[in-house]
Design a protein around this motif. Structure first.
Motif, PDB file in Angstrom:
ATOM      1  N   TRP A   8       0.818  -1.213   0.000  1.00 10.31           N
ATOM      2  CA  TRP A   8       0.000   0.000   0.000  1.00 10.31           C
ATOM      3  C   TRP A   8       0.850   1.260   0.000  1.00 10.31           C
ATOM      4  N   ARG A   9       2.028   1.200   0.613  1.00  7.59           N
ATOM      5  CA  ARG A   9       2.902   2.372   0.599  1.00  7.59           C
ATOM      6  C   ARG A   9       3.319   2.712  -0.831  1.00  7.59           C
ATOM      7  N   GLU A  10       3.695   1.687  -1.592  1.00  9.46           N
ATOM      8  CA  GLU A  10       4.073   1.907  -2.983  1.00  9.46           C
ATOM      9  C   GLU A  10       2.884   2.407  -3.792  1.00  9.46           C
ATOM     10  N   PHE A  11       1.714   1.811  -3.555  1.00  9.04           N
ATOM     11  CA  PHE A  11       0.534   2.229  -4.306  1.00  9.04           C
ATOM     12  C   PHE A  11       0.186   3.691  -4.037  1.00  9.04           C
ATOM     13  N   LEU A  12       0.230   4.104  -2.762  1.00 10.99           N
ATOM     14  CA  LEU A  12      -0.096   5.485  -2.419  1.00 10.99           C
ATOM     15  C   LEU A  12       0.940   6.453  -3.004  1.00 10.99           C
TER      16      LEU A  12
END
Length: 293
Positions: A8-12
């Motif tokens: 999720w960090r990469e996606f955000l």
């Protein structure tokens, strides 16, 4: 170091980068009637041609939709030449980019009276957004995919350099169909974008790291970390301190600037007596694999 699994960090991070790019294009570039580079620039030229041939009012910018259609071959290339993960990430970013470009409001008048300042600021924001997308191991599709494929094959290549090459064609057409002033300001915007992309996309920047440590055991642990975690090799030799006369172990390796941050963190927490000398933007000839995605 190989890219970490999709989280999720990469996606955000990729979401924020995609929004920043679309915001820069719609707010700073389109109101000045300037053109983006790469595949989106081709889409903008096609949009201009379509609206000239079919002068109908459209309540949103159709360049993003055209770009999505043109991205289909790049999606296939991502699946074949890179990986299934890159393919899925490219679909996500291309879809988000299309949505943002379509629905972010375009000012009826440029928000900056100075056209040069507007295109430079737009280029900085757009380049930072694209760089964030690549930094978080996503790709915005288009020439980003082709650039990553070529960068993995040729060590001296970069995504930003490919953008500049393709933009020569785009802006030559722009100069012939619009006017030379529009082409010049668009080129300034594209160059600013490309330079920032290469600075933010730290996996693309090669750094030489030379580590000095006093103990043989420490040296072996550091080499093991380079090989097992960063998937890099190193050259090691023994030296002697010029002042103390004590023996010292020297380890030399080449990593990306992205990987260098992990190496620095590892040394700081595990080898307090070791110190690191680093040199950025080193030239490399021969075999050196870039772990881009």
């Amino acid at each position: 170091m190989n890219a970490s699994p999709w989280n999720w960090r990469e996606f955000l991070g990729a979401l924020g980068g995609t929004f920043l790019f679309a915001f820069a294009v719609n707010v700073f570039i389109v109101p000045q009637n300037l053109y983006n580079g790469n595949l989106l620039g081709i889409s903008q030229l096609l949009r201009t041609l379509i609206l000239f041939l079919f002068p109908v009012h459209v309540p949103f910018d159709i360049a993003g939709i055209i770009s999505y259609i043109l991205n289909i071959p790049m999606l296939i290339l991502a699946y074949v030449a890179l990986s299934r993960s890159v393919f899925l990430k490219t679909i996500v970013c291309v879809t988000l980019q299309t949505v943002f470009l379509t629905f972010i409001p375009i000012p009826s008048e440029p928000i900056m009276t100075d056209e040069l300042a507007g295109c430079v600021i737009g280029g900085l924001l757009a380049g930072y957004g694209c760089g964030l997308v690549l930094r978080f191991h996503f790709t915005g599709g288009g020439t980003d995919v082709l650039g990553l494929v070529l960068t993995k094959r040729f060590t001296s290549f970069s995504v930003g350099k490919l953008s500049i090459v393709i933009n020569i064609f785009v802006y030559a057409v722009c100069a012939l169909t619009q006017n030379i002033e529009t082409a010049i300001y668009s080129i300034i915007y594209a160059v600013a974008t490309s330079l920032v992309i290469d600075r933010v996309h730290s996996e693309n920047i090669c750094s030489e790291a030379t580590i000095f440590c006093p103990g043989e055991t420490d040296a072996q642990e550091i080499v093991r970390y380079l090989v097992d975690t960063l998937h890099r090799t190193a050259t090691c030799w023994d030296g002697r301190g010029g002042y103390s006369g004590e023996s010292v172990h020297i380890i030399c390796t080449v990593v990306s600037q992205y990987e260098l941050r992990f190496l620095e963190r590892y040394l700081k927490h595990n080898h307090h007596q070791a110190f690191l000398v680093k040199k950025h933007n080193v030239g490399i000839n021969g075999h050196f694999e870039k772990y881009l995605l």
